[in-house]
Scaffold this motif. Sequence first.
Motif: not given
Lengths: 203, 477
Positions: A196-200
């Motif tokens: 997910k974008v922004g979570e890593g």
Amino acid sequence: MGLQAIAFYVLAVVTVASAFGVTTARNPVHSVLFLILTFFTAAGLFVLLGAEFLAMLLVVVYVGAVAVLFLFVVMMLDVDFASLRAGFARYLPIGGAVAVFLLIEMILVSGAVAERGAAAHVKPLSGENISNTEAIGRVLYTDYLYDFQIAGLVLLVAMIGAIVLTLKHRPGIKRQTVADQTGRSVRGGLQVVQVKVGEGIAE
Amino acid sequence: MDLTSALQIALPEVILALGTLVLIVVGAFGGEKSTGLVGLGAGAVLVEAAAAACWGPMGQAFHGGFVADAAAQFSKVAIYLMSAVAIALGAPWLRRKRSAKFEYPLLVLLAATGMGVMVSAGDLISLYIGIELQSLALYVLAAFQRDDSRSSEAGLKYFVLGALSSGLLLYGASLIYGFAGSVRFADIAAAVHAGAGQGVIFGLVFLICGMAFKVSAAPFHMWTPDVYEGAPTPIVAFITAAPKLAAMVLFARALALGFPGATGQWQQVIVVIALISMAVGALAGLVQRNLKRLLAYSSILNIGYALMAMAAGTEGGMQAMLVFMVLYMIDVTGFFACLTALQRDGRPMERLEDFAGLVRVRPGLALAITALSLSLLGLPPFSGFWSKYYVFKAAIAGGLWPVAVFGLVASVPAAFYYLRILKTMWFDEPAGATDRTPGDASAIGMGAALFSFPLVLPALAALDPLATLAARAFGLA
């Protein structure tokens, strides 16, 4: 005669000088290099005596294997040679006395040799025109079979000893297993993850 | 002579070598689990080799390089059986120390092979190769507990000084070969028949020095106390017993068969070495507080006695030497077995103080140590008395009575240090409880104590004629 005599004196002088160098060189690597030179010139002396097989053996075994091994040991071990050398002056008198004593004894023995001829009563090999390599080959595996086999056992002891004294079975060591490496497939080694974008990714 | 009959004569060594090779494969594939099996197998191989040596054919094989005569037979049976005892003593000890390895019995087997080659040596090449095979295996055994720095130190010291002595020995051997023109003892004897020249004598002295190193005779004894102290106790029990007998027989064989024409010359050298050994062994032992070091000096003293018997240069002297070495071997193995058995808080008891009041804590072992000490001291009726009786009788019969007197004087300070052990054990306040004693080591210790008295009496009745027969093989008057 002339050429042989010149060769002998050159080789003998170089042998003695380089043997002296082995013990006096400050740098241990130089000592080993001098040792190689000593072996090499000694091989030359053997050739002059007509013992070409021993000469080759000296070059192959001592120069090729032993001396190079020494060189590795000297370069890889961190030995403080300065401290080993520290007692040199202190032990010089007694060491020198022993050396002088030995020298006198050697001269006496050489005198005895010169007087009577060392092995004057020993007959040389029969007149057959064989090289000394062939002569050694004829007896090594026949007359001296027993000694040869026991020498093999000596080498076996050396091998067992090296294993006993150095091999350690430590648990938890990463070893290379070729079968596992080549048997690795995409399924076991690769994982496709939707990030997910922004979570890593957390482990 | 064809190969088959040669191999029959050398059957004990063939059995040992093949047995070793088979057991290596068993150990390599079975891993650490097979340690017990390899130990049992090695013991069986040694007993079988002893039987083969006892009932095998006699003669010479491999162009005189291998001699099977009564002397070789006698010493081989003793050596192989003592090596089997060493396995019985060492293998369980290593297991208790959690450092059991299947290589231990294999190295003992290889050392035993080397000793067999030594006592059967008929020429200088087999002399050297036998010594080297035996010593290399012993160097590794001395360093066997590689995590213990003292054991590693012992192994390294033994190795370096052993290599030096091999160098001396080889230098002497090459001189003898150069002057006599042959490596075979019989041919050397023929060459020096009319009296040895300067060169041969020079080589002979170096040869004697090299062998004196191997039997740890003074002044070539420097390695002995350190190796005895550092090496694991059951392994010291092995080092101090069978290899000494093998080296003494080889010593006697080389001198008696190779240099009968120079008896006067080698006699002088041996007498001097014997005198120095007795003096060093007796006096330096006085200041030792560590029992293993003490036994090292005691072994130097005892080798002095054995050399004294040999220096007599007679058949009786050789017989006395053989009897002496066999009885000494059993005594000292028993002593070290007792030391192996005794532990306090998991640490070996080696210092004299550790033995204080032992008789109240471990009466059985204390009694065994008492018997063995009295035997080493040479008190009648223990076996040490009989062995010394043989040695002194032979020395006096050989005209060496001044040496014999010196030997008697040397046994006085030695008596002091054995009696000090007894005093500490019997009359001092107990130093505390000891760990549970393992059955195997105590059994060997008690067995040796029982042998020292009273079993020695029937054993001597059998040993005496056998040793006489064996001594005849040296061909002395």
